[in-house]
Enzyme design. Structure first.
Site, PDB file in Angstrom:
ATOM      1  N   HIS A 123      -2.573  -4.442   2.126  1.00  0.00           N
ATOM      2  CA  HIS A 123      -3.865  -4.204   2.767  1.00  0.00           C
ATOM      3  C   HIS A 123      -3.813  -3.894   4.256  1.00  0.00           C
ATOM      4  CE1 HIS A 123      -8.168  -4.293   3.076  1.00  0.00           C
ATOM      5  NE2 HIS A 123      -8.266  -5.470   3.624  1.00  0.00           N
ATOM      6  N   ASP A 170      -4.033   0.096  -3.561  1.00  0.00           N
ATOM      7  CA  ASP A 170      -4.154   1.192  -2.592  1.00  0.00           C
ATOM      8  C   ASP A 170      -3.136   2.292  -2.876  1.00  0.00           C
ATOM      9  OD1 ASP A 170      -6.211  -0.233  -1.479  1.00  0.00           O
ATOM     10  OD2 ASP A 170      -5.476  -0.111   0.570  1.00  0.00           O
ATOM     11  N   ASP A 221       0.831  -1.202   0.000  1.00  0.00           N
ATOM     12  CA  ASP A 221       0.000   0.000   0.000  1.00  0.00           C
ATOM     13  C   ASP A 221       0.868   1.255   0.000  1.00  0.00           C
ATOM     14  OD1 ASP A 221      -1.478  -2.233   0.871  1.00  0.00           O
ATOM     15  OD2 ASP A 221      -2.895  -0.976   1.958  1.00  0.00           O
ATOM     16  N   HIS A 276      -0.913   4.617  -0.546  1.00  0.00           N
ATOM     17  CA  HIS A 276      -1.832   5.610   0.033  1.00  0.00           C
ATOM     18  C   HIS A 276      -1.305   7.043  -0.083  1.00  0.00           C
ATOM     19  CE1 HIS A 276      -5.023   3.102   1.546  1.00  0.00           C
ATOM     20  NE2 HIS A 276      -4.182   2.326   2.213  1.00  0.00           N
ATOM     21  N   ASN A 322      -8.437  -2.469  -2.329  1.00  0.00           N
ATOM     22  CA  ASN A 322      -9.803  -2.144  -1.917  1.00  0.00           C
ATOM     23  C   ASN A 322     -10.083  -0.641  -1.974  1.00  0.00           C
ATOM     24  OD1 ASN A 322      -8.051  -1.941   0.495  1.00  0.00           O
ATOM     25  ND2 ASN A 322      -9.951  -1.520   1.605  1.00  0.00           N
ATOM     26  N   HIS A 323      -9.027   0.191  -2.040  1.00  0.00           N
ATOM     27  CA  HIS A 323      -9.230   1.639  -2.150  1.00  0.00           C
ATOM     28  C   HIS A 323      -9.276   2.123  -3.592  1.00  0.00           C
ATOM     29  CE1 HIS A 323      -9.197   3.221   2.030  1.00  0.00           C
ATOM     30  NE2 HIS A 323      -8.668   2.033   2.257  1.00  0.00           N
ATOM     31  N   HIS A 363      -4.090  -8.092  -3.178  1.00  0.00           N
ATOM     32  CA  HIS A 363      -4.115  -6.995  -2.218  1.00  0.00           C
ATOM     33  C   HIS A 363      -4.519  -7.475  -0.823  1.00  0.00           C
ATOM     34  CE1 HIS A 363      -4.425  -3.019  -0.533  1.00  0.00           C
ATOM     35  NE2 HIS A 363      -5.623  -3.319  -0.083  1.00  0.00           N
TER      36      HIS A 363
END
Length: 277
Positions: free
Chosen positions: A230, A70, A43, A45, A100-101, A153
């Site tokens: 994740h 992500d 991830d 982000h 999932n993002h 993920h």
């Protein structure tokens, strides 16, 4: 930090969004990748600085990047991070899996949509997000690397799915609504259950999966290990299920400022977990 003018990024997305969509659409839900030198990125982000350090340390002319999703939400430079990842993808330097993002389920709540409006303006931000939603829905869900490693993920679904099942998952799937796809993006490993239990932290439709599911899945597919993202972990990585599941986390943006971001480096037959903080 890489300075890229926001106008340049906006024009890049407008110019290339159709090509990006078409290239992602051409991918199957499950990719098979063979390479002797790979960097697996967890991830991000919105942590463009860590991504730039990865690029500096592992030049893309020499390494293939496999990113576990992500790219957006939560961090300070989500648009810049996604831009750089998509540029590497177009240059065939990176494989981008879906997290999932990469979904409107999270983007309206955790910052990506609002960052687009703030940096691109309401009209362009909203229209570009509509196209990015479509693009996200076509991203591949998982990959098998060198016939040894299952990359995803989140984690394993609870209904003993096979590699062949994953290869036939429907695309596009915006939320996603398919429960197998949803669980591949949302589930977490646990050493405290044998098979699975509801994930009370992440909420409805998500589960934690135990070592019995991991063992069955790996054995049926002739695979060695699951590498996934994740899950926030301050040290940047963690092991579950007796060394069969490796979580890697590559961000210290936003709420993750205390993290030591790591990547997984596969160099021929060796696997190393590398600190990129």
């Amino acid at each position: 930090m890489l300075y890229v003018d926001i106008l340049t990024i906006k024009e890049f997305l407008k110019e290339h969004i159709d090509k990006l969509y078409n290239e992602f659409s051409a991918y199957e839900p499950l990719l098979r990748i063979t390479t002797s030198k790979a960097v697996v990125v967890g991830d991000l982000h919105g942590d463009v600085n860590t991504l730039l350090r990865i690029i500096e340390r592992f030049p893309p002319d020499n390494w293939m990047y496999i990113m576990l999703g992500d790219y957006v939400d939560r961090g300070e430079h989500q648009i810049e991070t996604l831009y750089l990842a998509l540029r590497l993808f177009l240059e065939h330097k990176a494989v981008l899996l879906r997290g999932n993002h990469e979904s409107p389920l999270t983007n309206y709540e955790y910052g990506f949509y609002m960052e687009l409006l703030r940096k691109f303006g309401p009209y362009d931000g909203d229209s570009i997000y509509d196209r990015l939603k479509e693009l996200f829905s076509q991203m591949p869900i998982a990959a098998i690397l060198n016939e040894k490693y299952f990359l995803v993920h989140g984690g394993l679904p609870i209904n003993n799915i096979s590699i062949d099942n994953i290869a036939k998952l429907p695309k596009p799937d915006e939320i996603p609504n398919n429960e197998v796809t949803f669980q591949l993006l949302w589930n977490d490993p646990s050493d405290d259950v044998k098979y699975y239990e509801p994930n009370i932290i992440r909420g409805p439709g998500t589960y934690v999966f135990g070592p019995a599911l991991t063992e069955s899945f790996l054995n049926s597919g002739g695979l060695k290990m699951i590498i996934r993202g994740h899950e926030y972990t301050p040290q940047g990585y963690k092991w579950n299920h007796g060394g069969k599941v490796l979580t890697v986390f590559s961000s210290r943006a936003g709420p993750y400022s205390d993290t030591r971001p790591h990547v997984v480096v596969l160099d021929n037959d060796s696997l190393n977990i590398v600190d990129v903080s």
